[in-house]
Design an enzyme around this catalytic site. Structure first.
Site, PDB file in Angstrom:
ATOM      1  N   ASP A   1       0.805  -1.222   0.000  1.00  0.00           N
ATOM      2  CA  ASP A   1       0.000   0.000   0.000  1.00  0.00           C
ATOM      3  C   ASP A   1       0.840   1.274   0.000  1.00  0.00           C
ATOM      4  O   ASP A   1       0.285   2.378   0.103  1.00  0.00           O
ATOM      5  CB  ASP A   1      -0.976  -0.020   1.180  1.00  0.00           C
ATOM      6  CG  ASP A   1      -2.140  -0.964   0.914  1.00  0.00           C
ATOM      7  OD1 ASP A   1      -2.549  -1.073  -0.254  1.00  0.00           O
ATOM      8  OD2 ASP A   1      -2.622  -1.599   1.865  1.00  0.00           O
TER       9      ASP A   1
ATOM     10  N   ASP B   1      -6.221  -5.142  -4.984  1.00  0.00           N
ATOM     11  CA  ASP B   1      -6.011  -3.745  -4.584  1.00  0.00           C
ATOM     12  C   ASP B   1      -4.672  -3.199  -5.071  1.00  0.00           C
ATOM     13  O   ASP B   1      -4.519  -1.992  -5.308  1.00  0.00           O
ATOM     14  CB  ASP B   1      -6.065  -3.608  -3.061  1.00  0.00           C
ATOM     15  CG  ASP B   1      -7.109  -4.506  -2.400  1.00  0.00           C
ATOM     16  OD1 ASP B   1      -7.429  -5.563  -2.961  1.00  0.00           O
ATOM     17  OD2 ASP B   1      -7.579  -4.158  -1.315  1.00  0.00           O
TER      18      ASP B   1
HETATM   19  N1  GLY Z   1      -7.272  -2.102   0.287  1.00  0.00           N
HETATM   20  C1  GLY Z   1      -8.099  -2.608   1.312  1.00  0.00           C
HETATM   21  C2  GLY Z   1      -9.540  -2.396   1.067  1.00  0.00           C
HETATM   22  O1  GLY Z   1      -9.952  -2.081  -0.024  1.00  0.00           O
HETATM   23  O2  GLY Z   1     -10.291  -2.548   2.013  1.00  0.00           O
END
Ligand code: GLY
Length: 394
Positions: free
Chosen positions: A107, A174
């Site tokens: 992330d 993600d």
């Molecule tokens: N990236 C984590 C979510 O979308 O909850």
């Protein structure tokens, strides 16, 4: 008089521009952001609480960049130096991420594209540039040559919680959002590794996460020792073989943005296929439910964040496809925005601190109906795209 009553933010040269409802919603969102600066101080929203108040991140968190991203977009629209100052004041928190091995996971893209890259692009600040490049190098280091993917999570998270079960050998949908940081680093430095790894991870996302019927897995597991591809699994969705609405939205926006950055046709095709499937699966609902494969009986939470991410993604698609196809994606983007304005808009709710209600953070973990900072960020991005804006930090 509030900003929403007297300022316009549409780009007159754009054919997409000038929908008064979106113009007003964008103005109200910026007013809300102005008030939030005083309430939040240096804290970063994590999730909504009862009464539409924010609970805040306690140290490094994947969501910590979304308020910065909103502040830099608002600064781009208004030139108000207080917004840039509020975003810049968060810099030490991002430096702390770079100095904490448990916080440096996939992330880094969400966190640093919307903070340090945004600051560098907005102001030319060299310290911000250096921090963003450090983050991109850390992200690059997560590439697994054997399976050709960026490993998503760490065995121990930043709050010292063990997450070993989910960590080793796993790619997730993600992560496609985080590739923009690598593409930016490639453009900035000319180092080809950044671009190659972004393309390779994107190829693996297409191969392993997108199913033949254009639905998607949330995560895909590889043998951690050999990199052999094993199977799709969910983490936040309803079931391994279901299609988590936010995961599908991450992929739509992510593939569209990869195409914008690289021109690769497979990325554009993937974004269009996934968006068409999501549109089909939504049926006539105004806002998507949190997973597209929930049992038909019963009522299920909707996910405003999935709608906002997907709206921004398909409005971007409208600017990328041939002219004849653009109207279709623009209409879908408008439909999603209209659904949000009709069912989730908090910008006219006195006392609310965020922009959108009804975000499904992590339903299986009991977080099914709340304001979410990423829902708010992508809502602003989508409203801007609907007004013809094309300059973002991805
Ligand atoms: N990236 C984590 C979510 O979308 O909850």
């Amino acid at each position: 008089m509030t900003r929403s009553q007297h300022t316009t933010y549409f780009l007159t040269e754009s054919p997409a521009a000038h929908r008064p409802a979106y113009q007003s919603a964008l103005g109200r969102s910026l007013d809300r952001l102005d008030s939030l600066i005083g309430i939040a101080g240096l804290r970063n929203p994590k999730i909504g609480q009862i009464g539409n108040r924010w609970a805040y991140c306690d140290g490094p968190d994947w969501v910590m960049g979304f308020l910065s991203g909103q502040l830099w977009l608002a600064y781009q629209l208004t030139g108000n130096p207080a917004l840039a100052a509020a975003a810049r004041a968060r810099r030490p928190q991002f430096r702390a991420v770079l100095e904490n091995r448990k916080a440096r996971d996939h992330d880094l893209g969400f966190m640093f594209s919307l903070s340090s890259v945004a600051e560098f692009l907005s102001t030319g600040d060299e310290v911000a540039r250096a921090m963003a490049l450090d983050a991109a190098r850390c992200l690059l280091g997560r590439f697994r040559e054997d399976g050709q993917y960026l490993q998503a999570w760490n065995p121990v998270g930043p709050q010292n919680r063990s997450q070993a079960k989910f960590a080793n050998g796993r790619m997730i949908a993600d992560t496609i959002q985080n590739l923009a940081l690598l593409h930016w680093a490639h453009r900035e430095t000319g180092v080809t590794d950044f671009r190659e790894v972004a393309d390779l991870h994107e190829d693996s996302s297409l191969r392993h996460l997108v199913r033949a019927d254009d639905t998607s897995y949330h995560t895909f597991l590889f043998d951690p020792a050999t990199g052999e591809p094993l199977r799709g699994e969910t983490h936040q969705g309803y079931a391994d073989e279901s299609s988590w609405a936010r995961g599908q939205a991450w992929l739509i926006h992510g593939f569209a943005n990869c195409h914008r950055l690289t021109g690769r046709k497979a990325s554009l095709d993937a974004a269009c296929r996934l968006a068409a499937k999501a549109e089909l699966l939504m049926g006539d609902s105004a806002v998507p439910v949190w997973d597209y494969a929930l049992p038909a009986d019963g009522t299920h939470p909707i996910d405003s964040s999935a709608a906002a991410i997907m709206a921004a993604g398909v409005l971007m698609l409208a600017d990328l496809v041939p002219k004849a196809e653009a109207a279709r994606w623009r209409a879908f983007g408008h439909r999603l925005l209209d659904g949000l304005l009709d069912h989730c808009d908090l910008t006219q709710t006195p006392g609310a601190e965020g922009l959108l209600a009804h975000g499904a953070g992590h339903v299986p973990a009991g977080r099914g109906d709340a304001m979410l900072p990423y829902g708010d960020y992508y809502f602003i991005e989508a409203l801007m795209r609907a007004q013809g804006h094309q300059t973002f930090f991805w």
